[in-house]
Write a protein that holds these residues in place. Structure first.
Motif, PDB file in Angstrom:
ATOM      1  N   GLY A 150       1.077  -1.155   0.137  1.00  0.00           N
ATOM      2  CA  GLY A 150       0.125  -0.217   0.063  1.00  0.00           C
ATOM      3  C   GLY A 150       1.360   1.275   0.146  1.00  0.00           C
ATOM      4  N   THR A 151       1.605   1.233   1.000  1.00  0.00           N
ATOM      5  CA  THR A 151       2.047   2.695   1.218  1.00  0.00           C
ATOM      6  C   THR A 151       3.677   3.007   0.696  1.00  0.00           C
ATOM      7  N   GLY A 152       4.428   1.097   0.588  1.00  0.00           N
ATOM      8  CA  GLY A 152       5.506   0.884  -0.482  1.00  0.00           C
ATOM      9  C   GLY A 152       6.913   0.153   0.850  1.00  0.00           C
ATOM     10  N   ASN A 153       6.568  -0.028   1.798  1.00  0.00           N
ATOM     11  CA  ASN A 153       6.866  -0.592   2.712  1.00  0.00           C
ATOM     12  C   ASN A 153       7.777  -2.416   2.532  1.00  0.00           C
ATOM     13  N   THR A 154       6.848  -2.656   1.670  1.00  0.00           N
ATOM     14  CA  THR A 154       6.121  -3.765   1.361  1.00  0.00           C
ATOM     15  C   THR A 154       6.747  -4.159   0.318  1.00  0.00           C
ATOM     16  N   HIS A 155       6.440  -3.012  -0.437  1.00  0.00           N
ATOM     17  CA  HIS A 155       7.450  -3.183  -1.820  1.00  0.00           C
ATOM     18  C   HIS A 155       9.216  -3.487  -1.545  1.00  0.00           C
ATOM     19  N   LEU A 156       9.478  -2.366  -0.704  1.00  0.00           N
ATOM     20  CA  LEU A 156      11.021  -2.459   0.026  1.00  0.00           C
ATOM     21  C   LEU A 156      10.903  -3.997  -0.269  1.00  0.00           C
ATOM     22  N   MET A 157      10.723  -4.811   0.867  1.00  0.00           N
ATOM     23  CA  MET A 157      10.953  -5.979   1.483  1.00  0.00           C
ATOM     24  C   MET A 157      11.218  -7.071   0.339  1.00  0.00           C
ATOM     25  N   ALA A 158      10.339  -6.940  -1.242  1.00  0.00           N
ATOM     26  CA  ALA A 158       9.741  -7.544  -1.705  1.00  0.00           C
ATOM     27  C   ALA A 158      11.470  -7.783  -2.800  1.00  0.00           C
ATOM     28  N   GLY A 175       6.962 -16.502   3.659  1.00  0.00           N
ATOM     29  CA  GLY A 175       6.306 -15.101   3.611  1.00  0.00           C
ATOM     30  C   GLY A 175       7.055 -14.609   3.778  1.00  0.00           C
ATOM     31  N   PHE A 176       6.215 -13.183   4.273  1.00  0.00           N
ATOM     32  CA  PHE A 176       7.218 -11.581   4.528  1.00  0.00           C
ATOM     33  C   PHE A 176       6.062 -10.515   4.379  1.00  0.00           C
ATOM     34  N   THR A 177       5.498 -10.024   5.435  1.00  0.00           N
ATOM     35  CA  THR A 177       5.393  -8.977   5.919  1.00  0.00           C
ATOM     36  C   THR A 177       5.542  -7.639   6.861  1.00  0.00           C
ATOM     37  N   HIS A 178       5.100  -6.608   6.761  1.00  0.00           N
ATOM     38  CA  HIS A 178       5.033  -5.960   7.132  1.00  0.00           C
ATOM     39  C   HIS A 178       4.311  -4.611   8.246  1.00  0.00           C
ATOM     40  N   GLY A 179       4.628  -4.355   9.157  1.00  0.00           N
ATOM     41  CA  GLY A 179       3.912  -3.185  10.264  1.00  0.00           C
ATOM     42  C   GLY A 179       4.405  -1.966  10.194  1.00  0.00           C
ATOM     43  N   ALA A 180       3.638  -1.285  10.976  1.00  0.00           N
ATOM     44  CA  ALA A 180       4.542   0.408  11.645  1.00  0.00           C
ATOM     45  C   ALA A 180       4.635  -0.620  13.169  1.00  0.00           C
ATOM     46  N   ALA A 181       3.362  -1.494  13.845  1.00  0.00           N
ATOM     47  CA  ALA A 181       3.677  -1.718  15.533  1.00  0.00           C
ATOM     48  C   ALA A 181       4.400  -2.363  15.220  1.00  0.00           C
ATOM     49  N   LEU A 182       5.402  -2.746  16.532  1.00  0.00           N
ATOM     50  CA  LEU A 182       6.439  -3.573  16.981  1.00  0.00           C
ATOM     51  C   LEU A 182       5.928  -4.964  16.751  1.00  0.00           C
ATOM     52  N   SER A 183       4.480  -5.372  17.305  1.00  0.00           N
ATOM     53  CA  SER A 183       3.630  -6.490  17.454  1.00  0.00           C
ATOM     54  C   SER A 183       2.398  -5.803  16.359  1.00  0.00           C
ATOM     55  N   GLY A 184       1.908  -5.879  16.640  1.00  0.00           N
ATOM     56  CA  GLY A 184       0.435  -4.752  15.357  1.00  0.00           C
ATOM     57  C   GLY A 184       0.119  -6.560  14.579  1.00  0.00           C
ATOM     58  N   ASP A 185       0.226  -7.794  16.001  1.00  0.00           N
ATOM     59  CA  ASP A 185      -0.262  -9.016  14.685  1.00  0.00           C
ATOM     60  C   ASP A 185       0.170  -9.275  13.238  1.00  0.00           C
ATOM     61  N   LYS A 186       0.828  -9.148  13.186  1.00  0.00           N
ATOM     62  CA  LYS A 186       1.801  -9.426  12.022  1.00  0.00           C
ATOM     63  C   LYS A 186       2.280 -11.272  12.018  1.00  0.00           C
ATOM     64  N   SER A 233       2.678  -9.213   2.054  1.00  0.00           N
ATOM     65  CA  SER A 233       1.568  -8.171   2.781  1.00  0.00           C
ATOM     66  C   SER A 233       2.026  -7.027   2.973  1.00  0.00           C
ATOM     67  N   PRO A 234       1.036  -6.151   3.761  1.00  0.00           N
ATOM     68  CA  PRO A 234       1.445  -5.500   4.815  1.00  0.00           C
ATOM     69  C   PRO A 234      -0.102  -5.858   5.758  1.00  0.00           C
ATOM     70  N   THR A 235       0.548  -6.248   7.131  1.00  0.00           N
ATOM     71  CA  THR A 235      -0.625  -6.312   7.905  1.00  0.00           C
ATOM     72  C   THR A 235      -1.807  -4.693   8.241  1.00  0.00           C
ATOM     73  N   TYR A 236      -2.761  -5.298   7.826  1.00  0.00           N
ATOM     74  CA  TYR A 236      -3.700  -4.731   7.657  1.00  0.00           C
ATOM     75  C   TYR A 236      -5.151  -4.761   8.980  1.00  0.00           C
ATOM     76  N   MET A 237      -5.853  -4.154   9.824  1.00  0.00           N
ATOM     77  CA  MET A 237      -6.231  -5.081  11.041  1.00  0.00           C
ATOM     78  C   MET A 237      -6.330  -6.389  11.401  1.00  0.00           C
ATOM     79  N   GLY A 238      -4.327  -6.731  11.816  1.00  0.00           N
ATOM     80  CA  GLY A 238      -4.529  -7.681  12.005  1.00  0.00           C
ATOM     81  C   GLY A 238      -4.429  -8.835  11.061  1.00  0.00           C
ATOM     82  N   GLY A 239      -4.220  -9.222   9.664  1.00  0.00           N
ATOM     83  CA  GLY A 239      -4.404  -9.573   8.606  1.00  0.00           C
ATOM     84  C   GLY A 239      -4.186  -9.562   7.287  1.00  0.00           C
ATOM     85  N   ALA A 240      -4.006 -10.143   6.341  1.00  0.00           N
ATOM     86  CA  ALA A 240      -3.327  -9.774   5.419  1.00  0.00           C
ATOM     87  C   ALA A 240      -4.483  -8.629   4.599  1.00  0.00           C
TER      88      ALA A 240
END
Length: 206
Positions: A23-31, A113-124, A79-86
């Motif tokens: 969504g914002t590009g952070n997960t794209h950087l991981m990819a 798999g890989f994921t990104h989020g703003a919080a340290l946990s964020g239910d990633k 995928s980024p983790t949005y609202m506790g999921g993909a």
């Protein structure tokens, strides 16, 4: 810096497809960082970024993407983790693969798999669990990052700084004034190592 630990000499062998939404590009950087690690191991990689334009009336479809996924020896989900999921965009893709599931077309392919989020946990972790279940339904072989966290190793490079063992996690604090996506150096290195790791397994099965 990419570690030479999994470098292979000679021509490229095998292929990895990385299908992801960002969504914002952070997960794209991981990819991109994972792809860098895969290429370093002399392995072909396809970056397949899910876009909203591929979704019509709630249904995702991209024929070229599906062809690339079918040809790949390994498929990585991101995928980024949005609202506790993909993200919903990734889920639309995953739901489309039900026909692939029925035909068992991805059976015995490698997966990760890989994921990104703003919080340290964020239910990633929940997102990574979802990816692993998606892979299991397709009969795929899940590959974890295979890297102990930096606190246990006592190193300063901060690889696997979030202590994630099922897949790779990235984290960037939310900043509405930030104009460009950003990836923590430790997370970038974790992604590069994961790319090398998955390429190692591709070479083994080839």
């Amino acid at each position: 810096m990419v570690s030479p630990h999994y470098h292979f000499e000679g021509s490229m062998m095998g292929s990895v497809a990385i299908i992801y939404f960002s969504g914002t590009g952070n997960t794209h950087l991981m990819a991109e960082a994972i792809a860098s690690g895969v290429r370093h191991a002399d392995t072909r990689v396809d970056l397949l970024r899910i876009e909203g334009i591929q979704i019509k009336d709630g249904r995702w479809f991209d024929e070229k993407f599906m062809e690339s996924l079918q040809m790949a020896d390994a498929i990585l989900f991101g995928s980024p983790t949005y609202m506790g999921g993909a993200a919903a965009q990734f889920k639309a893709f995953a739901d489309f693969t039900s026909e692939t599931w029925f035909a068992e077309s991805w059976k015995d392919k490698l997966a990760g798999g890989f994921t990104h989020g703003a919080a340290l946990s964020g239910d990633k972790l929940n997102t990574l669990i979802y990816f692993s279940i998606l892979a299991a339904q397709h009969g795929m072989v899940w590959v974890n990052p295979g890297e102990i966290d930096c606190t246990a190793r006592g190193t300063i490079d901060e690889t696997n700084r979030l202590g994630s063992y099922l897949g790779v996690m990235g984290q960037t604090y939310l900043d509405f004034e930030r104009k460009e996506p950003e990836l923590h150096p430790g997370d970038r290195l974790s992604c590069e190592h994961f790319g090398q790791h998955i390429a190692k397994w591709v070479h083994r099965i080839k």
